[in-house]
Design a protein around this motif. Structure first.
Motif, PDB file in Angstrom:
ATOM      1  N   SER A 111      -0.782   2.130  10.543  1.00  0.00           N
ATOM      2  CA  SER A 111      -0.509   0.846  11.166  1.00  0.00           C
ATOM      3  C   SER A 111      -1.517   0.522  12.257  1.00  0.00           C
ATOM      4  O   SER A 111      -2.019   1.409  12.932  1.00  0.00           O
ATOM      5  CB  SER A 111       0.894   0.879  11.780  1.00  0.00           C
ATOM      6  N   PHE A 166       1.511  -0.214   6.752  1.00  0.00           N
ATOM      7  CA  PHE A 166       1.020  -0.301   5.380  1.00  0.00           C
ATOM      8  C   PHE A 166       1.027   1.087   4.770  1.00  0.00           C
ATOM      9  O   PHE A 166       0.837   2.077   5.471  1.00  0.00           O
ATOM     10  CB  PHE A 166      -0.422  -0.832   5.338  1.00  0.00           C
ATOM     11  N   LEU A 205      -1.797  -0.857   0.305  1.00  0.00           N
ATOM     12  CA  LEU A 205      -3.232  -1.095   0.171  1.00  0.00           C
ATOM     13  C   LEU A 205      -3.792   0.021  -0.707  1.00  0.00           C
ATOM     14  O   LEU A 205      -3.880   1.167  -0.283  1.00  0.00           O
ATOM     15  CB  LEU A 205      -3.939  -1.102   1.531  1.00  0.00           C
ATOM     16  N   MET A 229      -4.204  -5.403  -2.045  1.00  0.00           N
ATOM     17  CA  MET A 229      -2.990  -5.333  -1.234  1.00  0.00           C
ATOM     18  C   MET A 229      -1.820  -5.825  -2.067  1.00  0.00           C
ATOM     19  O   MET A 229      -1.746  -7.016  -2.407  1.00  0.00           O
ATOM     20  CB  MET A 229      -3.132  -6.199   0.021  1.00  0.00           C
ATOM     21  N   THR A 270      -6.739  -8.632   3.851  1.00  0.00           N
ATOM     22  CA  THR A 270      -5.788  -8.123   4.836  1.00  0.00           C
ATOM     23  C   THR A 270      -6.528  -7.333   5.908  1.00  0.00           C
ATOM     24  O   THR A 270      -6.725  -6.124   5.790  1.00  0.00           O
ATOM     25  CB  THR A 270      -4.730  -7.220   4.153  1.00  0.00           C
ATOM     26  N   ALA A 284      -4.671  -4.228   7.620  1.00  0.00           N
ATOM     27  CA  ALA A 284      -4.564  -3.043   6.762  1.00  0.00           C
ATOM     28  C   ALA A 284      -5.910  -2.343   6.634  1.00  0.00           C
ATOM     29  O   ALA A 284      -5.987  -1.110   6.652  1.00  0.00           O
ATOM     30  CB  ALA A 284      -4.047  -3.432   5.376  1.00  0.00           C
TER      31      ALA A 284
END
Length: 146
Positions: A18, A23, A61, A82, A93, A96
């Protein structure tokens, strides 16, 4: 779905990371595996029904190292997708990919210093995005910015 052989051969294993939003980061073994990857709502629902909803981030991801550098961390070329829990996909993203750069910079064997990552995301959905991220390894930890 993808079998276990589609998961990348080198560390790290799939894990949650994170930079504010969580993620699940999963390295895959090839571009072909990345192309076959999908968000599967029923899998997320099954995990949520089993009580794992609070443990599993709602976004995955999936990424592949394009440069074949393995542990070479100074400059990374990556391709990513993603996948969301609802089956949709995000074309770009930043948060991520920033978490991913920080993760890759923090791996054992990465020398101290700046790691630069160029990530192509959204290619498979026809909306290619280029994301640039940097992370700096400082001893036993890493800080990241995108």
């Amino acid at each position: 779905g993808l079998g276990a052989s589609a998961v990348g051969p080198a560390p790290p294993p799939p894990l949650a990371a994170s930079t504010g939003l969580p993620f699940l980061l999963v390295e895959l073994s090839s571009l072909a595996a990345l192309g076959r990857s999908r968000g599967v709502p029923s899998a997320f629902e099954a995990l949520a029904a089993g009580g794992a909803a609070t443990l599993l981030p709602p976004k995955v991801l999936a990424y592949v190292r394009l440069d074949g550098s393995g542990g070479e961390a100074a400059r990374l070329e990556l391709r990513a997708r993603m996948h969301r829990a609802d089956g949709s996909e995000d074309a770009g993203t930043g948060s991520a990919n920033c978490a991913l750069a920080g993760l890759l910079a923090s791996l054992d064997g990465t020398p101290p210093g700046l790691v630069r990552a160029r990530v192509m995301q959204g290619v498979e959905m026809g909306r290619p995005s280029e994301l640039l991220a940097e992370a700096e390894r400082k001893g036993a930890g890493a800080g990241a910015e995108a």
